[in-house]
Design a protein around this motif. Structure first.
Motif, PDB file in Angstrom:
ATOM      1  N   ARG A  75     -10.181 -21.425  40.753  1.00  0.00           N
ATOM      2  CA  ARG A  75      -9.815 -22.411  41.774  1.00  0.00           C
ATOM      3  C   ARG A  75     -11.040 -23.254  42.142  1.00  0.00           C
ATOM      4  O   ARG A  75     -12.062 -22.737  42.591  1.00  0.00           O
ATOM      5  CB  ARG A  75      -9.275 -21.698  43.006  1.00  0.00           C
ATOM      6  N   GLY A  76     -10.959 -24.547  41.866  1.00  0.00           N
ATOM      7  CA  GLY A  76     -12.068 -25.445  42.139  1.00  0.00           C
ATOM      8  C   GLY A  76     -13.137 -25.482  41.062  1.00  0.00           C
ATOM      9  O   GLY A  76     -14.096 -26.245  41.166  1.00  0.00           O
ATOM     10  N   GLY A  77     -12.965 -24.677  40.000  1.00  0.00           N
ATOM     11  CA  GLY A  77     -13.983 -24.601  38.960  1.00  0.00           C
ATOM     12  C   GLY A  77     -13.600 -25.246  37.652  1.00  0.00           C
ATOM     13  O   GLY A  77     -14.352 -25.172  36.672  1.00  0.00           O
ATOM     14  N   GLU A  83      -6.058 -27.162  37.487  1.00  0.00           N
ATOM     15  CA  GLU A  83      -7.488 -27.397  37.375  1.00  0.00           C
ATOM     16  C   GLU A  83      -7.830 -28.386  36.269  1.00  0.00           C
ATOM     17  O   GLU A  83      -8.937 -28.931  36.233  1.00  0.00           O
ATOM     18  CB  GLU A  83      -8.229 -26.072  37.147  1.00  0.00           C
TER      19      GLU A  83
END
Length: 263
Positions: free
Chosen positions: A131-133, A223
């Motif tokens: 998440r967020g990467g 993502e």
């Protein structure tokens, strides 16, 4: 508290070990062990063996975690992390020897998936995300395709194992075929979502997915710049709609117009 990267590293190692087990067991032949929602919704002893291996490895490494598996294993989380697992996504393909099935493992913190991995058992491709990467394929960043006109979009779909829902889906697909480039049914929802994430398709719609079908692949797609939505399908079950974020609304309108969703 473990970071998403730490959870992903564990999930990736376990998914690869499970993929090796599935590959080895496939060499010795496959027999259907049972059916689930309908006579065509099958499960094999290899599904059970792979899920048992995954559960053992994850909970040995993190004994306070929860676990939800497609084949019925369940543990309540004391740590806030729950693993959501499909040991063989694409079991019918696996039974027939069609090379399109995967191991899917996601780590969920509360209600949010924070890490996910999908390993294509036959090709060996490993799709990952935190998440967020960002999303990655074998360690390389991936992104969805750029948005093209609806008539030029290649769409993935799947069909329910329950007859009435499958008939409703088929009617909707017939309508969609006249509006898009073409429709493909490959047989593994997790891989469909990952293929969409790395630009191998333009959209996806399917009714009847469960959390273990969606958790890892959905995160990977988001993502990579995709959007995942859900509604009630024409057969009364959860319908997942996915596309690159910039083309999502137009595709959702087409899905509604073609009859995929409950009226």
């Amino acid at each position: 508290m473990a970071s998403p990267d730490e959870l992903l590293a564990l999930a990736r190692d376990v998914a690869r070990e499970a993929a090796d087990l599935v590959t080895e067991r496939r060499r010795h032949g496959v027999e259907v062990a049972d059916t689930k929602s309908s006579p065509t919704d099958v499960v094999t002893e290899v599904d059970h063996a792979a899920e048992e291996l995954i559960r053992k490895r994850l909970l040995e490494a993190r004994p306070g975690d929860g676990f939800v598996g497609e084949e019925g294993a369940a543990d309540t989380s004391a740590s806030g992390i729950t693993w959501v697992v499909d040991p063989i996504d694409g079991t019918v393909n696996f039974v027939y020897g069609i090379p399109q099935y995967a191991v899917s493992i996601a780590a969920r913190r509360g209600d949010e998936v924070v890490a996910g991995v999908v390993v294509d058992v036959v090709k060996g491709e490993c799709f990952t995300a935190t998440r967020g990467g960002g999303a990655h394929l074998d360690g390389r960043p991936v992104q969805v395709r750029g948005v093209v006109p609806l008539a030029q979009r290649l769409v993935f779909t799947g069909f329910s194992y329950e007859r009435d829902t499958r008939v409703a889906q088929a009617a909707a697909v017939r309508e969609l075929l006249g509006r898009v480039r073409d429709v493909r049914r490959l047989g593994s929802a997790a891989l469909d979502l990952c293929y969409l994430a790395c630009g191998r398709a333009d959209a996806y719609v399917e009714e009847g997915l469960h959390d273990w079908d969606l958790a890892a692949g959905g995160l990977i797609l988001e993502e990579a710049g995709g959007r995942v939505g859900e509604a009630t399908g024409a057969g009364g079950k959860r319908c997942i709609v996915a596309a690159p974020a910039g083309g999502f609304d137009e595709f959702m309108t087409a899905v509604e117009d073609c009859g995929f969703l409950a009226s």
